[in-house]
Design a protein around this motif. Structure first.
Motif, PDB file in Angstrom:
ATOM      1  N   GLN A   1      48.330  45.036  29.775  1.00  0.00           N
ATOM      2  CA  GLN A   1      47.577  43.974  30.441  1.00  0.00           C
ATOM      3  C   GLN A   1      46.584  44.556  31.451  1.00  0.00           C
ATOM      4  N   LYS A   2      46.980  45.629  32.113  1.00  0.00           N
ATOM      5  CA  LYS A   2      46.072  46.243  33.084  1.00  0.00           C
ATOM      6  C   LYS A   2      44.882  46.910  32.391  1.00  0.00           C
ATOM      7  N   LEU A   3      45.115  47.472  31.206  1.00  0.00           N
ATOM      8  CA  LEU A   3      43.993  48.030  30.445  1.00  0.00           C
ATOM      9  C   LEU A   3      43.004  46.922  30.079  1.00  0.00           C
ATOM     10  N   ILE A   4      43.532  45.795  29.640  1.00  0.00           N
ATOM     11  CA  ILE A   4      42.670  44.672  29.257  1.00  0.00           C
ATOM     12  C   ILE A   4      41.911  44.154  30.465  1.00  0.00           C
ATOM     13  N   CYS A   5      42.625  44.004  31.588  1.00  0.00           N
ATOM     14  CA  CYS A   5      41.981  43.531  32.820  1.00  0.00           C
ATOM     15  C   CYS A   5      40.858  44.490  33.238  1.00  0.00           C
ATOM     16  N   TYR A   6      41.134  45.790  33.222  1.00  0.00           N
ATOM     17  CA  TYR A   6      40.127  46.786  33.617  1.00  0.00           C
ATOM     18  C   TYR A   6      38.906  46.695  32.703  1.00  0.00           C
ATOM     19  N   SER A   7      39.145  46.535  31.393  1.00  0.00           N
ATOM     20  CA  SER A   7      38.024  46.480  30.449  1.00  0.00           C
ATOM     21  C   SER A   7      37.145  45.261  30.697  1.00  0.00           C
ATOM     22  N   GLU A   8      37.745  44.164  31.141  1.00  0.00           N
ATOM     23  CA  GLU A   8      36.953  42.957  31.415  1.00  0.00           C
ATOM     24  C   GLU A   8      36.215  43.062  32.747  1.00  0.00           C
ATOM     25  N   GLN A   9      36.764  43.872  33.667  1.00  0.00           N
ATOM     26  CA  GLN A   9      36.111  44.053  34.960  1.00  0.00           C
ATOM     27  C   GLN A   9      34.987  45.076  34.897  1.00  0.00           C
ATOM     28  N   HIS A  10      35.014  45.970  33.896  1.00  0.00           N
ATOM     29  CA  HIS A  10      34.021  47.064  33.797  1.00  0.00           C
ATOM     30  C   HIS A  10      33.405  47.076  32.394  1.00  0.00           C
ATOM     31  N   GLY A  11      32.864  45.961  32.002  1.00  0.00           N
ATOM     32  CA  GLY A  11      32.377  45.822  30.640  1.00  0.00           C
ATOM     33  C   GLY A  11      31.173  46.699  30.303  1.00  0.00           C
ATOM     34  N   ASN A  12      31.088  47.068  29.022  1.00  0.00           N
ATOM     35  CA  ASN A  12      29.947  47.801  28.484  1.00  0.00           C
ATOM     36  C   ASN A  12      29.319  46.896  27.422  1.00  0.00           C
TER      37      ASN A  12
ATOM     38  N   GLU B   1      57.829  36.730  40.476  1.00  0.00           N
ATOM     39  CA  GLU B   1      56.710  37.655  40.597  1.00  0.00           C
ATOM     40  C   GLU B   1      57.067  39.056  40.117  1.00  0.00           C
ATOM     41  N   ARG B   2      58.299  39.499  40.387  1.00  0.00           N
ATOM     42  CA  ARG B   2      58.661  40.870  40.024  1.00  0.00           C
ATOM     43  C   ARG B   2      58.578  41.076  38.520  1.00  0.00           C
ATOM     44  N   GLU B   3      59.086  40.108  37.763  1.00  0.00           N
ATOM     45  CA  GLU B   3      59.064  40.266  36.304  1.00  0.00           C
ATOM     46  C   GLU B   3      57.653  40.133  35.764  1.00  0.00           C
ATOM     47  N   GLU B   4      56.872  39.233  36.371  1.00  0.00           N
ATOM     48  CA  GLU B   4      55.541  38.964  35.841  1.00  0.00           C
ATOM     49  C   GLU B   4      54.576  40.134  36.007  1.00  0.00           C
ATOM     50  N   PHE B   5      54.657  40.824  37.125  1.00  0.00           N
ATOM     51  CA  PHE B   5      53.644  41.835  37.420  1.00  0.00           C
ATOM     52  C   PHE B   5      54.174  43.263  37.361  1.00  0.00           C
ATOM     53  N   HIS B   6      55.451  43.416  37.044  1.00  0.00           N
ATOM     54  CA  HIS B   6      55.996  44.760  36.952  1.00  0.00           C
ATOM     55  C   HIS B   6      56.894  44.920  35.725  1.00  0.00           C
ATOM     56  N   GLY B   7      56.852  43.971  34.812  1.00  0.00           N
ATOM     57  CA  GLY B   7      57.719  44.030  33.648  1.00  0.00           C
ATOM     58  C   GLY B   7      57.068  44.759  32.484  1.00  0.00           C
TER      59      GLY B   7
ATOM     60  N   GLY C   1      54.980  45.505  29.223  1.00  0.00           N
ATOM     61  CA  GLY C   1      53.683  45.040  28.750  1.00  0.00           C
ATOM     62  C   GLY C   1      52.607  45.013  29.817  1.00  0.00           C
ATOM     63  N   MET C   2      52.989  45.301  31.079  1.00  0.00           N
ATOM     64  CA  MET C   2      51.988  45.233  32.142  1.00  0.00           C
ATOM     65  C   MET C   2      50.938  46.335  32.017  1.00  0.00           C
ATOM     66  N   ALA C   3      51.324  47.504  31.480  1.00  0.00           N
ATOM     67  CA  ALA C   3      50.347  48.589  31.324  1.00  0.00           C
ATOM     68  C   ALA C   3      49.221  48.156  30.396  1.00  0.00           C
TER      69      ALA C   3
END
Length: 336
Positions: free
Chosen positions: A96-107, A84-90, A92-94
């Motif tokens: 991935q979080k931008l992509i996740c945010y964009s899919e959660q708050h779509g325009n 888990e540590r490598e997967e969610f804190h390694g 490229g995570m920044a």
């Protein structure tokens, strides 16, 4: 049955544990069993996910089925299912979080306009739409709404070349809508805004698609290997797997690289090919190399044969003979 692995998971809703479950792997006289026990209230329901003799196949099923459950909100009580540590804190995570945010708050309005622009641009440039911009990049632009090329370059999936070529069009479309954006650049605020559990669930859903594809590829390999063991020809392999002939030959090439022998089906498919043609192809591989097929095709066949409407069949024969050629080259004793 001997249990060799067991882990408990919990599903949380509104801060409280709603359901519990266990994932387990057992072995009995060389047969692997793996499954999921779901506990709801006082009831327990067992679902067997896999039963068979292949450890590798079982692992493919395990990863896919488990990531589906984790995408539904289940979390392991004891870490160890993945790192888990490598997967969610390694690294490229920044991004991935931008992509996740964009899919959660779509325009959707701006996103759809950008898709129309991409389709027209692709047609004008005679390119595939994905070569202009990916769906994810267009979604990122529609949500974060960059105003300058410098801001545009902070979005993952866009290099300087494309920013120079397409940036003015993209920025003009963003500006034309005139809507407010959720935050300014740089986008480090997304790290604070995004819910960690939402992000984990999103990541598991990305893994679900990846593991499903891996499992499908593994199943195809197994079916082809079973077909080879039964002595089926290429047409029989295609009928069994649903592959096109070229896809089946490409899979045979991969199996050879992994150490499997496909000579029986190769010989079945080239048995009606004149021996002098086979020898000419072999000699062309020796003289021209086996990386590119077109030079070999042009060396062996005249223009009339190539333009006669059966060029795909000719390439298929070349690929099949190349399998035998590479095997012999690999097994040839090395000088010195």
């Amino acid at each position: 049955m001997r249990i060799v692995f067991l882990n408990s998971l919990e599903k949380q809703e509104d801060g409280a544990v709603s359901d519990g479950a266990q994932v387990w792997i057992g072995e009995d006289e060389g047969i692997w069993r793996m499954g999921w026990n779901e506990i709801t209230g006082s009831e327990e329901q067992e679902t067997v996910w896999y039963e068979g003799g292949s450890w590798s196949e079982m692992l493919h099923v395990y990863r896919h089925r488990l990531v589906v459950k984790m995408g539904e909100g289940y979390r392991p009580v004891i870490e160890g299912i993945w790192d888990e540590r490598e997967e969610f804190h390694g690294r490229g995570m920044a991004a991935q979080k931008l992509i996740c945010y964009s899919e959660q708050h779509g325009n959707e309005g701006l996103y759809n306009e950008l898709c129309v622009w991409r389709r027209k641009k692709a047609a004008a440039d005679r390119k595939a739409p994905y070569m202009i911009a990916s769906n994810r990049l267009l979604k990122l632009i529609s949500v974060f709404r960059p105003r300058t090329v410098e801001e545009l370059l902070q979005l993952p999936g866009l290099g300087e070349s494309k920013a120079t070529e397409y940036g003015p069009d993209l920025l003009e479309m963003v500006q034309a809508q005139g809507e407010e954006r959720p935050g300014d650049f740089p986008l480090d605020w997304v790290e604070r805004e995004i819910d960690e559990d939402v992000f984990r669930t999103w990541m598991y859903k990305q893994k679900e698609a990846k593991f499903r594809l891996e499992m499908e590829k593994f199943s195809l390999r197994r079916m082809v290997l079973e077909s080879l063991a039964q002595g089926l020809d290429l047409e029989g392999i295609c009928n069994r797997t649903g592959l096109e002939r070229r896809e089946a030959v490409e899979l045979l090439e991969l199996l050879e690289k992994d150490g499997y022998t496909t000579d029986a089906v190769v010989q079945l498919e080239i048995q009606n090919m004149p021996k002098e043609q086979q020898s000419a192809v072999w000699k062309a591989f020796e003289e021209l190399g086996d990386h590119f097929l077109k030079p070999v095709l042009q060396r062996v066949y005249d223009q009339e044969a190539i333009e006669g409407g059966g060029v795909e069949q000719l390439y298929e024969k070349l690929r099949l003979i190349r399998i035998s050629y590479r095997r012999q080259k690999e097994n040839a004793p090395k000088a010195g």
